[in-house]
Design a protein around this motif. Structure first.
Motif, PDB file in Angstrom:
ATOM      1  N   UNK A 159       0.809  -1.226   0.000  1.00  0.00           N
ATOM      2  CA  UNK A 159       0.000   0.000   0.000  1.00  0.00           C
ATOM      3  C   UNK A 159       0.840   1.272   0.000  1.00  0.00           C
ATOM      4  N   UNK A 160       2.136   1.127  -0.081  1.00  0.00           N
ATOM      5  CA  UNK A 160       2.988   2.311  -0.131  1.00  0.00           C
ATOM      6  C   UNK A 160       2.708   3.086  -1.419  1.00  0.00           C
ATOM      7  N   UNK A 161       2.527   4.420  -1.360  1.00  0.00           N
ATOM      8  CA  UNK A 161       2.209   5.181  -2.573  1.00  0.00           C
ATOM      9  C   UNK A 161       3.258   4.987  -3.666  1.00  0.00           C
ATOM     10  N   UNK A 162       2.790   4.908  -4.908  1.00  0.00           N
ATOM     11  CA  UNK A 162       3.666   4.763  -6.067  1.00  0.00           C
ATOM     12  C   UNK A 162       3.944   6.124  -6.685  1.00  0.00           C
ATOM     13  N   UNK A 163       5.192   6.371  -7.048  1.00  0.00           N
ATOM     14  CA  UNK A 163       5.545   7.615  -7.724  1.00  0.00           C
ATOM     15  C   UNK A 163       5.433   7.485  -9.230  1.00  0.00           C
ATOM     16  N   UNK A 164       5.227   8.631  -9.902  1.00  0.00           N
ATOM     17  CA  UNK A 164       5.105   8.662 -11.357  1.00  0.00           C
ATOM     18  C   UNK A 164       5.964   9.780 -11.924  1.00  0.00           C
ATOM     19  N   UNK A 165       6.336   9.682 -13.211  1.00  0.00           N
ATOM     20  CA  UNK A 165       7.079  10.787 -13.838  1.00  0.00           C
ATOM     21  C   UNK A 165       6.272  12.075 -13.778  1.00  0.00           C
ATOM     22  N   UNK A 166       6.952  13.173 -13.497  1.00  0.00           N
ATOM     23  CA  UNK A 166       6.280  14.477 -13.417  1.00  0.00           C
ATOM     24  C   UNK A 166       7.289  15.552 -13.785  1.00  0.00           C
ATOM     25  N   UNK A 167       6.808  16.739 -14.150  1.00  0.00           N
ATOM     26  CA  UNK A 167       7.725  17.811 -14.550  1.00  0.00           C
ATOM     27  C   UNK A 167       8.504  18.354 -13.352  1.00  0.00           C
ATOM     28  N   UNK A 168       9.600  19.071 -13.597  1.00  0.00           N
ATOM     29  CA  UNK A 168      10.370  19.665 -12.499  1.00  0.00           C
ATOM     30  C   UNK A 168       9.468  20.511 -11.596  1.00  0.00           C
ATOM     31  N   UNK A 169       9.632  20.364 -10.307  1.00  0.00           N
ATOM     32  CA  UNK A 169       8.844  21.140  -9.356  1.00  0.00           C
ATOM     33  C   UNK A 169       7.523  20.505  -8.983  1.00  0.00           C
ATOM     34  N   UNK A 170       7.213  19.330  -9.548  1.00  0.00           N
ATOM     35  CA  UNK A 170       5.943  18.650  -9.244  1.00  0.00           C
ATOM     36  C   UNK A 170       6.228  17.227  -8.789  1.00  0.00           C
ATOM     37  N   UNK A 171       5.326  16.704  -7.982  1.00  0.00           N
ATOM     38  CA  UNK A 171       5.400  15.309  -7.525  1.00  0.00           C
ATOM     39  C   UNK A 171       4.039  14.666  -7.788  1.00  0.00           C
ATOM     40  N   UNK A 172       4.055  13.515  -8.467  1.00  0.00           N
ATOM     41  CA  UNK A 172       2.815  12.785  -8.755  1.00  0.00           C
ATOM     42  C   UNK A 172       2.907  11.384  -8.151  1.00  0.00           C
ATOM     43  N   UNK A 173       1.898  11.042  -7.377  1.00  0.00           N
ATOM     44  CA  UNK A 173       1.870   9.735  -6.742  1.00  0.00           C
ATOM     45  C   UNK A 173       0.468   9.135  -6.819  1.00  0.00           C
ATOM     46  N   UNK A 174       0.406   7.816  -6.654  1.00  0.00           N
ATOM     47  CA  UNK A 174      -0.865   7.131  -6.458  1.00  0.00           C
ATOM     48  C   UNK A 174      -0.914   6.643  -5.023  1.00  0.00           C
ATOM     49  N   UNK A 175      -1.932   7.076  -4.299  1.00  0.00           N
ATOM     50  CA  UNK A 175      -2.148   6.609  -2.934  1.00  0.00           C
ATOM     51  C   UNK A 175      -3.267   5.582  -2.939  1.00  0.00           C
ATOM     52  N   UNK A 176      -3.209   4.641  -1.999  1.00  0.00           N
ATOM     53  CA  UNK A 176      -4.187   3.555  -1.936  1.00  0.00           C
ATOM     54  C   UNK A 176      -4.994   3.695  -0.651  1.00  0.00           C
ATOM     55  N   UNK A 177      -6.265   4.078  -0.821  1.00  0.00           N
ATOM     56  CA  UNK A 177      -7.113   4.406   0.324  1.00  0.00           C
ATOM     57  C   UNK A 177      -8.341   3.499   0.354  1.00  0.00           C
ATOM     58  N   UNK A 178      -8.817   3.155   1.551  1.00  0.00           N
ATOM     59  CA  UNK A 178      -9.985   2.262   1.665  1.00  0.00           C
ATOM     60  C   UNK A 178     -11.245   2.908   1.112  1.00  0.00           C
ATOM     61  N   UNK A 179     -12.192   2.047   0.723  1.00  0.00           N
ATOM     62  CA  UNK A 179     -13.438   2.513   0.108  1.00  0.00           C
ATOM     63  C   UNK A 179     -14.602   2.581   1.088  1.00  0.00           C
ATOM     64  N   UNK A 180     -14.620   1.685   2.079  1.00  0.00           N
ATOM     65  CA  UNK A 180     -15.756   1.645   2.997  1.00  0.00           C
ATOM     66  C   UNK A 180     -16.190   0.228   3.271  1.00  0.00           C
ATOM     67  N   UNK A 181     -17.391   0.028   3.796  1.00  0.00           N
ATOM     68  CA  UNK A 181     -17.882  -1.322   4.098  1.00  0.00           C
ATOM     69  C   UNK A 181     -17.951  -2.199   2.845  1.00  0.00           C
ATOM     70  N   UNK A 182     -17.425  -3.421   2.966  1.00  0.00           N
ATOM     71  CA  UNK A 182     -17.420  -4.372   1.864  1.00  0.00           C
ATOM     72  C   UNK A 182     -18.252  -5.595   2.254  1.00  0.00           C
TER      73      UNK A 182
END
Length: 453
Positions: A100-123
């Protein structure tokens, strides 16, 4: 809900089915609990899961006996099931943070892009009776650790297992409402799934049940994962270790008295080794002990219900009438319980039930094939696509042929199995989505892109 011991046919316990009002109350509790649980630090959720593994191992005998009493699994296999549940808890307790550690992605200088993994609710989890602990834990362990809350609708013939699983999480120290059981009949599943507080559903079960749940989830635009039936091929090529293939093949078909979606059901054997394989395979089958599931020496116990036995017997009878031949077994045993003997069919016509349907019990259909092309073609001639096993001493050949099999998983020189370390799931009428490993924990999370400039 009456609990009928399938080994004796006797009613051993009765549970009161819950109502629509009970479901509403449970959903309210799950929703409130989610608001707190999602903010519980991941490390704490991992520790609670490790504590659940400890609880399972500490009281493994009691939990295993509940399985055996309700659905007839031989006690030695029930104990193995409890240990496997503890293993999947260990796995996610150790690896959830990495998954579940956030994944980084390519981004322009001065920016940071990540994917975070967050719960949805009752399943909502709709689960079957054949592996009444394992199939719950392989979903609940990652779903809870990701921060979701879980409501379990278990099969109506294993209500004691349902309550026992709830007890595991309670004894491990999980907060109230994070895991709850719903002792409801199937007609209330749609109503629960249509409730806005339920954010996703997973189902392990039959094709019709899967289609019904998928339809409701689709109308509600809710995440769903389906693990449905299988008619797995077990391919034995001309260069296979025939002795190992026969020994493992018997286990692959007869484990859990043959009541497994990933059991080897169609044995496709190269003509050059067909006679040797059949002789060894039948010897292995005949050596299995059928009897009282509470006896640790028993290999094959009763089927879970009389209805399952009747359906299996009808499939075998129809296959015999179509021209198949029994080498061993073939008729229900005279007993008060739902016992069907380990059975091997040969000369099986392509369009009879043993070839074209899923047989959910200790019945193996053995086919002779001329070459690997016929083996692959026959393996794929089914609406199912869960797993497959290929036996060959040439591993490169096995890897090449694995790419031609239409299935969610292929095992070379091994039986098909679910393992916490690798993704599990099928294609075609065997369902969609994946359980276990990193793929499983990410099925019920919001993959949120976060861009910071």
């Amino acid at each position: 809900m009456d609990v009928i011991n399938p080994a004796t046919g006797e009613r051993v316990e009765t549970y009161e089915a819950e109502t629509v009002a009970d479901v509403d109350d449970a959903l309210a509790v799950a929703s409130d609990a989610f608001d707190r649980w999602r903010n519980c630090p991941l490390r704490e959720r991992e520790q609670l899961l490790a504590d659940a593994a400890t609880e399972l191992r500490t009281n493994d005998r009691s939990y295993a006996e509940t399985i055996t009493r309700e659905m007839g699994k031989p006690i030695s296999q029930a104990l193995e099931e409890i240990e496997k549940c503890a293993w999947v808890c260990d796995h996610y307790a150790e690896h959830a943070s990495t998954y579940l550690n956030p994944d980084g992605h390519p981004s322009p200088p001065g920016a940071v892009a990540k994917t975070a993994y967050e719960p949805l609710g009752p399943q909502l989890a709709v689960m079957p009776w054949n592996f009444p602990f394992w199939q719950v834990f392989r979903f609940a362990a990652p779903a809870l650790t990701a921060g979701n809350t879980v409501l379990l609708k278990h099969a109506s013939n294993v209500p004691g297992c349902s309550r026992a699983i709830e007890n595991v999480f309670r004894e491990a120290g999980y907060p109230d409402g994070t895991f709850q059981t719903l002792l409801i009949t199937s007609d209330l599943v749609d109503e629960a799934l249509e409730d806005d507080r339920v954010r996703g559903v997973t189902l392990t079960g039959s094709g019709p049940a899967g289609r019904a749940v998928a339809s409701t989830a689709g109308r509600q635009l809710k995440r769903s994962v389906l693990e449905l039936g299988g008619s797995d091929p077990f391919i034995v090529l001309d260069d296979a270790d025939v002795e190992a293939a026969a020994e493992t093949g018997a286990s692959a078909r007869m484990l859990n008295s043959g009541q497994s979606c990933i059991a080897a059901k169609r044995f496709l054997v190269h003509t050059n080794v067909y006679d040797e394989f059949l002789e060894r395979f039948v010897d292995e089958i005949k050596s299995l002990t059928v009897g009282d599931p509470t006896d640790p020496e028993t290999d094959v116990g009763p089927l879970a219900t009389d209805a399952i036995l009747e359906e299996l017997d009808a499939q075998v009878t129809a296959s015999l009438e179509a021209g198949a031949r029994t080498v061993t077994g073939g008729e229900p045993l005279e007993s008060n319980g739902a016992y069907y003997p380990p059975t091997v069919l040969v000369d099986v016509p392509d369009d009879c039930p043993a070839a074209s349907e899923e047989t959910f019990g200790p019945v193996a259909a053995v086919f002779e094939v001329d070459d690997e092309s016929e083996a692959i073609r026959t393996a794929n001639e089914t609406e199912f696509g869960l797993g497959a096993s290929i036996w060959t001493e040439d591993r490169r050949r096995g890897r090449r042929l694995s790419r031609e099999i239409e299935a969610g998983c292929v095992f070379i020189n091994q039986l098909v199995k679910s393992d916490p370390r690798v993704p599990f799931g099928g294609i075609k009428d065997s369902g969609y989505g994946r359980e276990l490993s990193e793929a499983g924990i990410k099925e019920f999370v919001n993959r949120k892109t976060i861009w910071v400039e």
